[in-house]
Design a protein around this motif. Structure first.
Motif, PDB file in Angstrom:
ATOM      1  N   ALA A 102       0.448  -0.927  -0.472  1.00  0.00           N
ATOM      2  CA  ALA A 102      -0.318  -0.061   0.141  1.00  0.00           C
ATOM      3  C   ALA A 102       0.445   1.011  -0.036  1.00  0.00           C
ATOM      4  CB  ALA A 102      -0.703   0.189   0.922  1.00  0.00           C
ATOM      5  N   TRP A 103       1.992   1.044   0.676  1.00  0.00           N
ATOM      6  CA  TRP A 103       3.212   2.250   0.368  1.00  0.00           C
ATOM      7  C   TRP A 103       4.158   2.539  -0.584  1.00  0.00           C
ATOM      8  CZ3 TRP A 103       0.739   5.731   4.242  1.00  0.00           C
ATOM      9  CH2 TRP A 103       0.553   5.181   4.850  1.00  0.00           C
ATOM     10  N   THR A 104       4.132   1.671  -1.978  1.00  0.00           N
ATOM     11  CA  THR A 104       5.137   1.176  -2.672  1.00  0.00           C
ATOM     12  C   THR A 104       4.935   2.821  -3.194  1.00  0.00           C
ATOM     13  OG1 THR A 104       3.967  -0.422  -3.846  1.00  0.00           O
ATOM     14  CG2 THR A 104       5.069   0.409  -5.127  1.00  0.00           C
ATOM     15  N   GLU A 105       4.234   3.713  -3.807  1.00  0.00           N
ATOM     16  CA  GLU A 105       4.570   5.141  -3.776  1.00  0.00           C
ATOM     17  C   GLU A 105       4.934   5.969  -3.181  1.00  0.00           C
ATOM     18  OE1 GLU A 105       4.253   5.680  -7.287  1.00  0.00           O
ATOM     19  OE2 GLU A 105       3.750   3.922  -7.837  1.00  0.00           O
ATOM     20  N   VAL A 106       4.860   6.050  -1.622  1.00  0.00           N
ATOM     21  CA  VAL A 106       5.261   6.505  -1.114  1.00  0.00           C
ATOM     22  C   VAL A 106       7.167   6.046  -0.913  1.00  0.00           C
ATOM     23  CG1 VAL A 106       6.278   6.951   1.228  1.00  0.00           C
ATOM     24  CG2 VAL A 106       4.128   6.676   0.837  1.00  0.00           C
ATOM     25  N   LEU A 107       7.206   5.204  -1.383  1.00  0.00           N
ATOM     26  CA  LEU A 107       8.663   4.223  -1.122  1.00  0.00           C
ATOM     27  C   LEU A 107       9.600   5.033  -2.937  1.00  0.00           C
ATOM     28  CD1 LEU A 107       8.380   0.674  -0.511  1.00  0.00           C
ATOM     29  CD2 LEU A 107       8.935   2.486   1.559  1.00  0.00           C
ATOM     30  N   ARG A 108       8.665   4.573  -3.574  1.00  0.00           N
ATOM     31  CA  ARG A 108       8.890   5.164  -4.746  1.00  0.00           C
ATOM     32  C   ARG A 108       9.707   6.677  -5.209  1.00  0.00           C
ATOM     33  NH1 ARG A 108       8.105   2.869  -9.206  1.00  0.00           N
ATOM     34  NH2 ARG A 108       6.851   1.130  -8.677  1.00  0.00           N
ATOM     35  N   ALA A 109       8.718   7.757  -4.280  1.00  0.00           N
ATOM     36  CA  ALA A 109       8.692   8.672  -4.411  1.00  0.00           C
ATOM     37  C   ALA A 109      10.539   9.847  -3.297  1.00  0.00           C
ATOM     38  CB  ALA A 109       7.553   9.735  -3.621  1.00  0.00           C
ATOM     39  N   HIS A 110      10.619   8.277  -2.408  1.00  0.00           N
ATOM     40  CA  HIS A 110      11.774   9.264  -2.021  1.00  0.00           C
ATOM     41  C   HIS A 110      12.902   8.640  -2.796  1.00  0.00           C
ATOM     42  CE1 HIS A 110      12.974   9.474   2.425  1.00  0.00           C
ATOM     43  NE2 HIS A 110      14.010   9.069   2.027  1.00  0.00           N
ATOM     44  N   ALA A 111      12.851   7.455  -3.293  1.00  0.00           N
ATOM     45  CA  ALA A 111      13.802   6.437  -3.946  1.00  0.00           C
ATOM     46  C   ALA A 111      13.922   7.645  -5.223  1.00  0.00           C
ATOM     47  CB  ALA A 111      13.253   5.169  -4.425  1.00  0.00           C
ATOM     48  N   LEU A 112      13.104   8.229  -5.807  1.00  0.00           N
ATOM     49  CA  LEU A 112      13.554   8.706  -7.313  1.00  0.00           C
ATOM     50  C   LEU A 112      14.190  10.515  -6.203  1.00  0.00           C
ATOM     51  CD1 LEU A 112      10.934   7.998  -8.937  1.00  0.00           C
ATOM     52  CD2 LEU A 112      12.474   7.503  -9.713  1.00  0.00           C
ATOM     53  N   ARG A 113      13.575  10.672  -5.247  1.00  0.00           N
ATOM     54  CA  ARG A 113      14.203  11.968  -4.522  1.00  0.00           C
ATOM     55  C   ARG A 113      15.745  12.048  -4.220  1.00  0.00           C
ATOM     56  NH1 ARG A 113       9.172  12.690  -2.295  1.00  0.00           N
ATOM     57  NH2 ARG A 113      10.310  11.846   0.126  1.00  0.00           N
ATOM     58  N   ALA A 114      15.971  10.385  -4.168  1.00  0.00           N
ATOM     59  CA  ALA A 114      17.431  10.402  -4.031  1.00  0.00           C
ATOM     60  C   ALA A 114      18.163  10.383  -4.813  1.00  0.00           C
ATOM     61  CB  ALA A 114      17.325   9.292  -2.725  1.00  0.00           C
ATOM     62  N   GLY A 115      18.244  10.385  -5.962  1.00  0.00           N
ATOM     63  CA  GLY A 115      17.972  10.416  -7.130  1.00  0.00           C
ATOM     64  C   GLY A 115      18.285   8.410  -7.572  1.00  0.00           C
ATOM     65  N   ALA A 116      18.297   7.764  -7.314  1.00  0.00           N
ATOM     66  CA  ALA A 116      17.809   6.083  -7.279  1.00  0.00           C
ATOM     67  C   ALA A 116      17.666   5.819  -8.232  1.00  0.00           C
ATOM     68  CB  ALA A 116      17.663   4.995  -5.808  1.00  0.00           C
ATOM     69  N   ARG A 117      18.108   4.283  -9.719  1.00  0.00           N
ATOM     70  CA  ARG A 117      17.041   3.949 -10.169  1.00  0.00           C
ATOM     71  C   ARG A 117      16.195   2.888  -9.312  1.00  0.00           C
ATOM     72  NH1 ARG A 117      18.056  -1.051 -12.839  1.00  0.00           N
ATOM     73  NH2 ARG A 117      19.962  -1.301 -12.308  1.00  0.00           N
ATOM     74  N   VAL A 118      14.708   3.105  -9.806  1.00  0.00           N
ATOM     75  CA  VAL A 118      13.882   1.799  -9.515  1.00  0.00           C
ATOM     76  C   VAL A 118      13.542   0.997 -10.188  1.00  0.00           C
ATOM     77  CG1 VAL A 118      11.887   2.401  -7.935  1.00  0.00           C
ATOM     78  CG2 VAL A 118      13.357   4.047  -7.602  1.00  0.00           C
TER      79      VAL A 118
END
Length: 476
Positions: A228-244
């Motif tokens: 249920a929290w996938t988009e929270v995790l994805r957004a944080h990872a993208l802000r960190a500059g990660a490849r998701v």
């Protein structure tokens, strides 16, 4: 780069340079690092941390056990010491030095509300097949365990994986920045440790997402796409500059679970990974291992381990103690199957366990039985979450539910009469009536939070076979 020698993990000079400490009592070469005097082996550096007890009280014991040096805040007789202002900060510095002196080592980090220890160790199994590797031991995932694992990292390994956990807000980010992983994974997010967060599970999700803060340029974030929290995790990872990259059951995930078929000795998995379909076997039969296995594969890929090696490692990876180990226990009249999930529990892992047990075939007249102790650290949500387990039990068609603990009383009362087994105030009281909880042919899962002592019941059930042998000897 710090000085090092092939036969030593750390020299006294290395440690002093890394920590800013001063050497007293002569030079030494350490082959390991410990903070528990009872775990000291010859050649170790003993770190005198201050906790419930002051580690300086145990330096003499560590020297007696073979420690070659001690990291201390004041000189201690008995062996060479490196004196620093703060031993915990010195341990952190030693861990950072181990990381910085070996930039060639590919590092991974794992967190999650469920499964982080097993996933970390399964990743380590793949790393071992690919070459010399290093990993967390036990569940060394906190402010002591993470720098300790770094400090123990040999310069000669190719890859390493670290487990990162939390009990309260603000813990995961600093530990991830300490590790500076090349790949980081959140296995899942659920209602675990929620009593520490004012906004409950949402706070847990943000805290877990902080693992991506340690990723550098080109880092890979591995996330559960079915959560249920996938988009929270994805957004944080993208802000960190990660490849998701994500794993889950939908076609858009880089690793997609197509089928999971449990059996008596494990499971067969069908999955699509980066567009290719794979069939592979696991020694794990729990349904949660369908997604766990994909997390392992994506993490290993991010650490430059081919999928063929990942699948070979998964095929041989055994369930960890208290995390799904199975045993056939002989009793009068036959035997029953014991599934030991007693190491820990939360609503997510409970549901997964019920699903897995419900899929297990049982002989005519035999039963699917669960023995449950309290889930802890759920705060004001505890009663509702314990009562809510009844839904998963019903969906899995569990036959009998034995419970222990004041929180599990809520579940006991919520169950229909035909499913209610025994309830006791403590797991120890339930363990005392172990022979009354099972019968021949049953498949029995024991699960509960570590602090509520479900392991006592698991041990008592396993011990029924010894009782049988004792009875047999006494009758001769």
């Amino acid at each position: 780069m710090l000085d090092s020698v092939p036969t030593a993990l750390w020299t006294a000079t290395d440690i002093a340079l890394a920590t800013g400490g001063r050497i007293e009592g002569g030079a030494f070469d350490a082959t390991g690092v410990v903070f528990n005097s009872r775990e000291t082996a010859p050649g170790d550096l003993f770190v005198a941390l201050k906790g419930a007890r002051d580690g300086h009280e145990f330096v003499a014991s560590a020297f007696a056990a073979g420690a070659v040096g001690a990291l201390v805040e004041r000189p201690i007789d008995g062996g060479p010491c490196i004196v620093v202002p703060d031993t915990l900060k010195a341990l952190e510095a030693l861990g950072a030095a181990a990381r910085d002196r070996a930039p060639h080592i590919r590092r991974g980090a794992v967190t999650g509300s469920v499964g982080k220890t097993s996933v970390t160790q399964a990743i380590k199994a793949g790393l071992d097949l690919a070459g010399p590797a290093h990993a967390s031991v036990k569940s060394y995932n906190n402010h002591i365990g993470v720098p300790l694992t770094l400090a123990r990292m040999p310069i000669g390994v190719q890859r390493a994986v670290f487990e990162i956990g939390m009990n309260a807000p603000g813990e995961i980010g600093p530990l991830s920045r300490m590790v500076q992983p090349h790949a980081a994974c959140v296995t899942t997010v659920g209602p675990v440790h929620i009593e520490a967060f004012a906004d409950g599970e949402a706070g847990v999700a943000r805290e877990k997402a902080d693992i991506f803060d340690g990723l550098g340029p080109g880092g890979v974030a591995v996330i559960n796409g079915d959560n249920a929290w996938t988009e929270v995790l994805r957004a944080h990872a993208l802000r960190a500059g990660a490849r998701v990259v994500s794993f889950g059951s939908a076609p858009e995930h880089e690793a997609r679970l197509i089928d999971f078929v449990p059996g008596p000795d494990g499971a067969r998995v069908k999955a699509e990974v980066f567009g290719r379909t794979h069939l592979f076997d696991l020694k794990q039969s729990g349904f949660h291992w369908g997604l766990n296995s994909l997390a392992v594969i994506l993490m290993l890929d991010a650490l430059d381990v081919p999928i063929e090696i990942a699948l070979a490692a998964l095929a041989e990876f055994q369930p960890l103690a208290g995390r799904g180990q199975e045993k056939t226990v002989r009793i009068h009249g036959g035997a029953f199957t014991l599934i030991d999930e007693s190491y820990n529990a939360n609503p997510l892992s409970m549901k997964a366990g019920f699903m897995s047990l419900g899929a297990r075939p049982v002989a005519t007249g035999a039963r699917r039985v669960v023995v449950l102790s309290d889930m802890l650290e759920l705060g004001d949500h505890s009663r509702a979450l314990h009562e809510g387990l009844a839904e998963g039990i019903d969906a899995a068609a569990i036959d009998v539910v034995h419970t222990a603990g004041p929180q599990m009383r809520a579940l006991h009362d919520a169950l229909p009469v035909e499913r209610r087994g025994e309830w006791r105030e403590t797991a120890a009281e339930l363990a005392a009536i172990a022979p009354d909880l099972v019968r021949s042919g049953d498949v029995v899962m024991v699960k509960g939070s570590n602090g509520s002592k479900a392991s006592l019941v698991a041990a008592a059930l396993a011990d029924l076979e010894r009782r049988l042998e004792t009875d047999a000897m006494e009758s001769v």
